[in-house]
Design an enzyme around this catalytic site. Structure first.
Site, PDB file in Angstrom:
ATOM      1  N   GLY A   1       1.030  -1.408  -0.126  1.00 59.17           N
ATOM      2  CA  GLY A   1       0.042  -0.046   0.117  1.00 59.17           C
ATOM      3  C   GLY A   1       0.913   1.347   0.213  1.00 59.17           C
ATOM      4  O   GLY A   1       2.103   1.072   0.420  1.00 59.17           O
TER       5      GLY A   1
ATOM      6  N   GLN B   1       3.034   9.885   1.406  1.00 62.29           N
ATOM      7  CA  GLN B   1       4.387   9.188   1.353  1.00 62.29           C
ATOM      8  C   GLN B   1       5.129   9.427  -0.029  1.00 62.29           C
ATOM      9  O   GLN B   1       6.412   9.082  -0.116  1.00 62.29           O
ATOM     10  CB  GLN B   1       3.978   7.739   1.529  1.00 62.29           C
ATOM     11  CG  GLN B   1       3.663   7.056   2.653  1.00 62.29           C
ATOM     12  CD  GLN B   1       3.302   5.600   2.536  1.00 62.29           C
ATOM     13  OE1 GLN B   1       2.441   5.154   2.194  1.00 62.29           O
ATOM     14  NE2 GLN B   1       4.425   4.999   3.140  1.00 62.29           N
TER      15      GLN B   1
ATOM     16  N   CYS C   1       6.097  -0.341   7.028  1.00 65.24           N
ATOM     17  CA  CYS C   1       5.722   0.583   6.334  1.00 65.24           C
ATOM     18  C   CYS C   1       6.925   1.327   5.432  1.00 65.24           C
ATOM     19  O   CYS C   1       8.016   1.164   5.683  1.00 65.24           O
ATOM     20  CB  CYS C   1       5.429   1.892   7.250  1.00 65.24           C
ATOM     21  SG  CYS C   1       4.706   3.388   6.313  1.00 65.24           S
ATOM     22  N   LEU C   2       6.413   1.320   4.148  1.00 65.55           N
ATOM     23  CA  LEU C   2       7.871   1.858   3.226  1.00 65.55           C
ATOM     24  C   LEU C   2       8.148   3.040   3.836  1.00 65.55           C
ATOM     25  O   LEU C   2       9.685   3.606   3.451  1.00 65.55           O
ATOM     26  CB  LEU C   2       7.314   2.182   1.834  1.00 65.55           C
ATOM     27  CG  LEU C   2       6.833   1.003   1.051  1.00 65.55           C
ATOM     28  CD1 LEU C   2       5.926   1.334  -0.368  1.00 65.55           C
ATOM     29  CD2 LEU C   2       7.809  -0.258   0.820  1.00 65.55           C
TER      30      LEU C   2
ATOM     31  N   HIS D   1      -4.185   1.097   7.699  1.00 63.10           N
ATOM     32  CA  HIS D   1      -2.864   1.671   7.857  1.00 63.10           C
ATOM     33  C   HIS D   1      -2.859   2.689   6.606  1.00 63.10           C
ATOM     34  O   HIS D   1      -2.220   3.892   7.138  1.00 63.10           O
ATOM     35  CB  HIS D   1      -1.932   0.523   7.392  1.00 63.10           C
ATOM     36  CG  HIS D   1      -0.604   0.865   7.188  1.00 63.10           C
ATOM     37  ND1 HIS D   1       0.650   0.500   7.913  1.00 63.10           N
ATOM     38  CD2 HIS D   1       0.264   1.886   6.435  1.00 63.10           C
ATOM     39  CE1 HIS D   1       1.699   0.768   7.739  1.00 63.10           C
ATOM     40  NE2 HIS D   1       1.589   1.864   6.984  1.00 63.10           N
ATOM     41  N   GLU D   2      -3.334   2.631   5.390  1.00 61.57           N
ATOM     42  CA  GLU D   2      -2.986   3.694   4.444  1.00 61.57           C
ATOM     43  C   GLU D   2      -4.116   4.948   4.839  1.00 61.57           C
ATOM     44  O   GLU D   2      -3.522   5.982   4.542  1.00 61.57           O
ATOM     45  CB  GLU D   2      -3.455   3.085   3.015  1.00 61.57           C
ATOM     46  CG  GLU D   2      -2.530   1.913   2.577  1.00 61.57           C
ATOM     47  CD  GLU D   2      -1.236   2.399   2.796  1.00 61.57           C
ATOM     48  OE1 GLU D   2      -0.698   3.507   2.536  1.00 61.57           O
ATOM     49  OE2 GLU D   2      -0.311   1.319   3.140  1.00 61.57           O
TER      50      GLU D   2
ATOM     51  N   HIS E   1      -2.370   7.047   7.281  1.00 62.03           N
ATOM     52  CA  HIS E   1      -1.372   7.990   6.353  1.00 62.03           C
ATOM     53  C   HIS E   1      -1.996   9.235   5.984  1.00 62.03           C
ATOM     54  O   HIS E   1      -1.382  10.383   6.416  1.00 62.03           O
ATOM     55  CB  HIS E   1      -0.695   7.425   5.202  1.00 62.03           C
ATOM     56  CG  HIS E   1       0.417   6.552   5.610  1.00 62.03           C
ATOM     57  ND1 HIS E   1       1.253   7.041   6.199  1.00 62.03           N
ATOM     58  CD2 HIS E   1       0.695   5.232   5.209  1.00 62.03           C
ATOM     59  CE1 HIS E   1       2.430   5.943   6.297  1.00 62.03           C
ATOM     60  NE2 HIS E   1       1.848   4.844   5.816  1.00 62.03           N
TER      61      HIS E   1
HETATM   62 NI    NI Z   1       2.610   3.039   5.869  1.00 63.27          NI
END
Ligand code: NI
Length: 179
Positions: free
Chosen positions: A46, A51, A94-95, A136-137, A140
């Protein structure tokens, strides 16, 4: 398509709230495609607007397993409209917080409403990994990271661990350039 740069903590954009998209324009469609490509190239499941440095309410997700066929979901202005009372605990990453993982408790099932890439209103009910990824997304977009769900001590330890690895990496790179 363009591969975008994924921002990492402590970049301040990750802690800001993203703004609603007024109209799904060709620019938004391109952004969604670029985000999806970036997510696949970085092996994420995701990615949210924040991000990639864009404070717009856009999210891409694909939770299909390696053996399954891809299941890309592009969401504009996503909103969770129902949540199960049952909670689950899952080890998340998470990226934007590379290679750090921790258990987070979330709703087991959610239903999300969003505009697709053509501006059509859609609804999707999800459980399992997809339900977790959606929560989660969407976090963000509010400027919330998965580590914000941890105790202050756990969060501090995780961030310290990441910083230690970064310092080590920088040292190795410096040594390599001297040779
Ligand atoms: Ni993330």
């Amino acid at each position: 398509m363009t591969k975008l740069t994924v921002l990492e903590i402590p970049n301040p954009i990750l802690y800001e709230k993203a703004q609603a998209v007024e109209c799904v324009t060709p620019e938004i469609q391109t952004l969604l495609s670029d985000m999806l490509e970036t997510m696949y190239k970085t092996n994420g499941v995701g990615l949210a607007g924040n991000q990639v440095g864009v404070l717009k309410r856009v999210v891409v997700i694909d939770c299909a397993g390696k053996e399954e066929k891809p299941d890309p979901i592009k969401m504009v202005n996503p909103k969770i409209i129902s949540r199960s009372e049952e909670m689950v605990c899952h080890n998340e990453g998470c990226l934007s917080i590379p290679r750090e993982y921790a258990d987070v408790v979330r709703h087991e099932k959610v239903t999300v409403e969003y505009l697709d890439e053509n501006g059509t209103l859609k609804q999707r009910s999800a459980d399992g990994l997809l339900a977790i990824a959606i929560q989660h997304e969407l976090d963000h977009l509010e400027g919330i990271l998965f580590i914000d769900h941890l105790s202050p001590l756990k969060r501090k330890m995780l961030v310290k661990h990441l910083e230690k690895r970064r310092r080590k990496q920088a040292r190795l790179e410096a040594e390599n350039t001297q040779e």
